[in-house]
Design a protein around this motif. Structure first.
Motif, PDB file in Angstrom:
ATOM      1  N   ASN A  20       0.828  -1.215   0.000  1.00  0.00           N
ATOM      2  CA  ASN A  20       0.000   0.000   0.000  1.00  0.00           C
ATOM      3  C   ASN A  20       0.853   1.253   0.000  1.00  0.00           C
ATOM      4  OD1 ASN A  20      -2.829  -0.933   0.121  1.00  0.00           O
ATOM      5  ND2 ASN A  20      -2.185  -1.912   2.005  1.00  0.00           N
ATOM      6  N   PHE A  21       1.981   1.211   0.717  1.00  0.00           N
ATOM      7  CA  PHE A  21       2.848   2.390   0.778  1.00  0.00           C
ATOM      8  C   PHE A  21       3.422   2.714  -0.600  1.00  0.00           C
ATOM      9  CE2 PHE A  21       7.248   3.945   1.223  1.00  0.00           C
ATOM     10  CZ  PHE A  21       6.977   5.193   1.734  1.00  0.00           C
ATOM     11  N   PHE A  22       4.033   1.729  -1.271  1.00  0.00           N
ATOM     12  CA  PHE A  22       4.644   1.987  -2.570  1.00  0.00           C
ATOM     13  C   PHE A  22       3.592   2.223  -3.654  1.00  0.00           C
ATOM     14  CE2 PHE A  22       8.241  -0.255  -0.537  1.00  0.00           C
ATOM     15  CZ  PHE A  22       9.204   0.727  -0.728  1.00  0.00           C
ATOM     16  N   LYS A  23       2.405   1.642  -3.488  1.00  0.00           N
ATOM     17  CA  LYS A  23       1.337   1.889  -4.456  1.00  0.00           C
ATOM     18  C   LYS A  23       0.887   3.338  -4.404  1.00  0.00           C
ATOM     19  CE  LYS A  23      -3.314   0.308  -5.700  1.00  0.00           C
ATOM     20  NZ  LYS A  23      -4.419  -0.615  -5.338  1.00  0.00           N
ATOM     21  N   VAL A  24       0.616   3.835  -3.195  1.00  0.00           N
ATOM     22  CA  VAL A  24       0.195   5.229  -3.057  1.00  0.00           C
ATOM     23  C   VAL A  24       1.322   6.179  -3.453  1.00  0.00           C
ATOM     24  CG1 VAL A  24      -0.567   6.972  -1.398  1.00  0.00           C
ATOM     25  CG2 VAL A  24      -1.508   4.672  -1.299  1.00  0.00           C
ATOM     26  N   LEU A  25       2.570   5.841  -3.072  1.00  0.00           N
ATOM     27  CA  LEU A  25       3.707   6.700  -3.418  1.00  0.00           C
ATOM     28  C   LEU A  25       3.902   6.776  -4.924  1.00  0.00           C
ATOM     29  CD1 LEU A  25       6.094   8.386  -2.403  1.00  0.00           C
ATOM     30  CD2 LEU A  25       7.445   6.294  -2.321  1.00  0.00           C
ATOM     31  N   ALA A 115       6.813  13.131   4.290  1.00  0.00           N
ATOM     32  CA  ALA A 115       6.609  12.379   3.051  1.00  0.00           C
ATOM     33  C   ALA A 115       5.449  11.404   3.190  1.00  0.00           C
ATOM     34  CB  ALA A 115       7.894  11.633   2.674  1.00  0.00           C
ATOM     35  N   LEU A 116       5.391  10.710   4.317  1.00  0.00           N
ATOM     36  CA  LEU A 116       4.286   9.783   4.542  1.00  0.00           C
ATOM     37  C   LEU A 116       2.957  10.529   4.663  1.00  0.00           C
ATOM     38  CD1 LEU A 116       5.955   7.417   7.183  1.00  0.00           C
ATOM     39  CD2 LEU A 116       5.849   7.139   4.698  1.00  0.00           C
ATOM     40  N   ALA A 117       2.982  11.683   5.342  1.00  0.00           N
ATOM     41  CA  ALA A 117       1.753  12.459   5.505  1.00  0.00           C
ATOM     42  C   ALA A 117       1.250  12.985   4.166  1.00  0.00           C
ATOM     43  CB  ALA A 117       2.004  13.626   6.469  1.00  0.00           C
ATOM     44  N   PHE A 118       2.169  13.405   3.305  1.00  0.00           N
ATOM     45  CA  PHE A 118       1.761  13.888   1.985  1.00  0.00           C
ATOM     46  C   PHE A 118       1.130  12.772   1.160  1.00  0.00           C
ATOM     47  CE2 PHE A 118       2.764  14.430  -2.516  1.00  0.00           C
ATOM     48  CZ  PHE A 118       2.106  15.608  -2.784  1.00  0.00           C
ATOM     49  N   CYS A 119       1.750  11.594   1.173  1.00  0.00           N
ATOM     50  CA  CYS A 119       1.195  10.461   0.430  1.00  0.00           C
ATOM     51  C   CYS A 119      -0.181  10.075   0.976  1.00  0.00           C
ATOM     52  CB  CYS A 119       2.147   9.268   0.503  1.00  0.00           C
ATOM     53  SG  CYS A 119       3.713   9.521  -0.341  1.00  0.00           S
ATOM     54  N   ASN A 120      -0.311  10.083   2.290  1.00  0.00           N
ATOM     55  CA  ASN A 120      -1.598   9.709   2.874  1.00  0.00           C
ATOM     56  C   ASN A 120      -2.674  10.745   2.569  1.00  0.00           C
ATOM     57  OD1 ASN A 120      -3.241   7.985   4.581  1.00  0.00           O
ATOM     58  ND2 ASN A 120      -3.147   9.618   6.094  1.00  0.00           N
ATOM     59  N   ALA A 121      -2.321  12.025   2.632  1.00  0.00           N
ATOM     60  CA  ALA A 121      -3.305  13.071   2.341  1.00  0.00           C
ATOM     61  C   ALA A 121      -3.726  13.033   0.875  1.00  0.00           C
ATOM     62  CB  ALA A 121      -2.724  14.442   2.691  1.00  0.00           C
ATOM     63  N   TYR A 122      -2.766  12.840  -0.013  1.00  0.00           N
ATOM     64  CA  TYR A 122      -3.100  12.790  -1.439  1.00  0.00           C
ATOM     65  C   TYR A 122      -3.926  11.551  -1.755  1.00  0.00           C
ATOM     66  CZ  TYR A 122      -2.520  13.267  -6.475  1.00  0.00           C
ATOM     67  OH  TYR A 122      -2.750  13.417  -7.812  1.00  0.00           O
ATOM     68  N   CYS A 124      -5.816   9.888   0.330  1.00  0.00           N
ATOM     69  CA  CYS A 124      -7.134  10.032   0.948  1.00  0.00           C
ATOM     70  C   CYS A 124      -8.028  10.954   0.122  1.00  0.00           C
ATOM     71  CB  CYS A 124      -6.990  10.571   2.366  1.00  0.00           C
ATOM     72  SG  CYS A 124      -8.530  10.672   3.301  1.00  0.00           S
ATOM     73  N   GLY A 125      -7.428  11.950  -0.524  1.00  0.00           N
ATOM     74  CA  GLY A 125      -8.218  12.804  -1.399  1.00  0.00           C
ATOM     75  C   GLY A 125      -8.705  12.086  -2.641  1.00  0.00           C
ATOM     76  N   LEU A 126      -7.929  11.125  -3.133  1.00  0.00           N
ATOM     77  CA  LEU A 126      -8.331  10.385  -4.322  1.00  0.00           C
ATOM     78  C   LEU A 126      -9.318   9.264  -4.009  1.00  0.00           C
ATOM     79  CD1 LEU A 126      -4.907  10.053  -6.189  1.00  0.00           C
ATOM     80  CD2 LEU A 126      -6.774  11.635  -6.703  1.00  0.00           C
ATOM     81  N   THR A 127      -9.078   8.560  -2.905  1.00  0.00           N
ATOM     82  CA  THR A 127      -9.849   7.350  -2.625  1.00  0.00           C
ATOM     83  C   THR A 127     -10.761   7.478  -1.408  1.00  0.00           C
ATOM     84  OG1 THR A 127      -8.071   6.442  -1.242  1.00  0.00           O
ATOM     85  CG2 THR A 127      -7.989   5.959  -3.596  1.00  0.00           C
ATOM     86  N   ASP A 128     -10.652   8.582  -0.645  1.00  0.00           N
ATOM     87  CA  ASP A 128     -11.408   8.744   0.605  1.00  0.00           C
ATOM     88  C   ASP A 128     -11.097   7.613   1.580  1.00  0.00           C
ATOM     89  OD1 ASP A 128     -13.030  10.136   2.297  1.00  0.00           O
ATOM     90  OD2 ASP A 128     -14.893   9.257   1.568  1.00  0.00           O
ATOM     91  N   TRP A 129      -9.852   7.176   1.590  1.00  0.00           N
ATOM     92  CA  TRP A 129      -9.421   6.060   2.436  1.00  0.00           C
ATOM     93  C   TRP A 129      -8.065   6.419   3.039  1.00  0.00           C
ATOM     94  CZ3 TRP A 129      -6.624   1.182   0.436  1.00  0.00           C
ATOM     95  CH2 TRP A 129      -6.421   0.287   1.497  1.00  0.00           C
ATOM     96  N   SER A 130      -8.013   6.551   4.351  1.00  0.00           N
ATOM     97  CA  SER A 130      -6.777   6.900   5.039  1.00  0.00           C
ATOM     98  C   SER A 130      -5.974   5.641   5.352  1.00  0.00           C
ATOM     99  CB  SER A 130      -7.085   7.665   6.329  1.00  0.00           C
ATOM    100  OG  SER A 130      -5.891   7.961   7.028  1.00  0.00           O
ATOM    101  N   LEU A 131      -4.683   5.678   5.040  1.00  0.00           N
ATOM    102  CA  LEU A 131      -3.777   4.550   5.292  1.00  0.00           C
ATOM    103  C   LEU A 131      -2.911   4.800   6.516  1.00  0.00           C
ATOM    104  CD1 LEU A 131      -2.594   3.784   1.648  1.00  0.00           C
ATOM    105  CD2 LEU A 131      -4.295   2.556   2.987  1.00  0.00           C
ATOM    106  N   ALA A 171      -2.756  14.828   8.829  1.00  0.00           N
ATOM    107  CA  ALA A 171      -2.578  15.412   7.494  1.00  0.00           C
ATOM    108  C   ALA A 171      -3.771  15.115   6.597  1.00  0.00           C
ATOM    109  CB  ALA A 171      -1.298  14.877   6.861  1.00  0.00           C
ATOM    110  N   SER A 172      -4.243  13.865   6.607  1.00  0.00           N
ATOM    111  CA  SER A 172      -5.395  13.523   5.768  1.00  0.00           C
ATOM    112  C   SER A 172      -6.669  14.200   6.268  1.00  0.00           C
ATOM    113  CB  SER A 172      -5.580  12.005   5.734  1.00  0.00           C
ATOM    114  OG  SER A 172      -5.830  11.504   7.031  1.00  0.00           O
ATOM    115  N   ASP A 173      -6.837  14.277   7.585  1.00  0.00           N
ATOM    116  CA  ASP A 173      -8.027  14.939   8.130  1.00  0.00           C
ATOM    117  C   ASP A 173      -8.047  16.422   7.787  1.00  0.00           C
ATOM    118  OD1 ASP A 173      -8.767  12.510   9.184  1.00  0.00           O
ATOM    119  OD2 ASP A 173      -7.986  12.936  11.193  1.00  0.00           O
TER     120      ASP A 173
END
Length: 242
Positions: A20-25, A115-122, A124-131, A171-173
């Motif tokens: 999930n990390f490398f997929k979102v990144l 870096a992790l917060a940016f990936c999670n926020a982006y 979450c904006g695309l999928t509405d799913w926080s990792l 960050a995602s919230d």
């Protein structure tokens, strides 16, 4: 044969987190690359061998929302200074609460957390799913292995998971809140002030909830147990088996 179950569960959790990390990144970097390409193509001049770039017309509502949202934007220096201040406070205070979590562990976490917060926020904006839980699981393995079992790696990993999840989930919230503020023509500064008020209230309410769970409570009116001990037992069992 129980050791095989431990390694299989560890491999499953670690593989799921890394995937999930490398997929979102990768998707984040690909989207940014295509966005930069589109912005370069928009500013290009038409020549004989190439047709004029197609520019999409922005509606009046979108222009108005963007204008109002950028007028009251938060200064970059304020955001950076706030992050550095919070990192310094956490690096100083958290090791006193959890001695197994050393100050340099927290410093490394705060270096890689943006870096992790940016990936999670982006994402979450695309999928509405926080990792956030996935990144927290990754922090458990990294910090726990770094500390070692003989130096309290279990507690250090759990505490590091809490730190990473707080940063990444916040960050995602916040991105979702600012997205709502953009659509409703709200001021980013007023939303930030309301977030600070809510955080201050949480700092006062959370210790009260902790003290409530610390007291013994009855299960089905028969047995008096410590609810906090049950929670700690659950998380430690999950950590050992996962």
């Amino acid at each position: 044969m129980q050791w095989t179950q431990v390694f299989i569960a560890t491999a499953l959790i670690l593989g799921d987190g890394l995937y999930n990390f490398f997929k979102v990144l990768s998707r984040t970097l690909a989207a940014l690359f295509f966005q930069l390409q589109r912005s370069d193509a928009t500013g290009a001049l038409p020549i004989a061998d190439r047709s004029s770039p197609k520019t999409s017309r922005i509606s009046y509502d979108e222009q108005r929302r963007t204008q109002l949202f950028l007028i009251d934007q938060i200064p970059t220096w304020f955001a950076v200074a706030g992050y550095v201040t919070i990192a310094a406070i956490s690096t100083t205070t958290v090791p006193h609460i959890f001695p197994e979590l050393k100050w340099y562990y927290i410093l490394v976490i705060y270096i890689f957390a943006p870096a992790l917060a940016f990936c999670n926020a982006y994402g979450c904006g695309l999928t509405d799913w926080s990792l956030a839980s996935t990144y927290g699981t990754l922090a458990i393995f990294v910090i726990g292995a770094w500390a070692g079992a003989s130096h309290g790696g279990v507690l250090a990993g759990l505490a590091a998971c809490g730190v990473v999840m707080n940063i990444v989930s916040t960050a995602s919230d916040l991105s979702q809140d600012f997205k709502t503020g953009y659509l409703t023509l709200s001021s980013p500064q007023s939303m930030s002030v309301s977030q600070l008020i809510g955080t201050a209230m949480g700092c006062m309410i959370s210790p009260c909830v902790f003290c409530f769970f610390l007291r013994p409570s009855r299960i089905w009116g028969l047995l008096e147990v410590n609810t906090l001990l049950l929670m700690l037992l659950y998380f430690e069992t999950w950590l050992y088996w996962g």
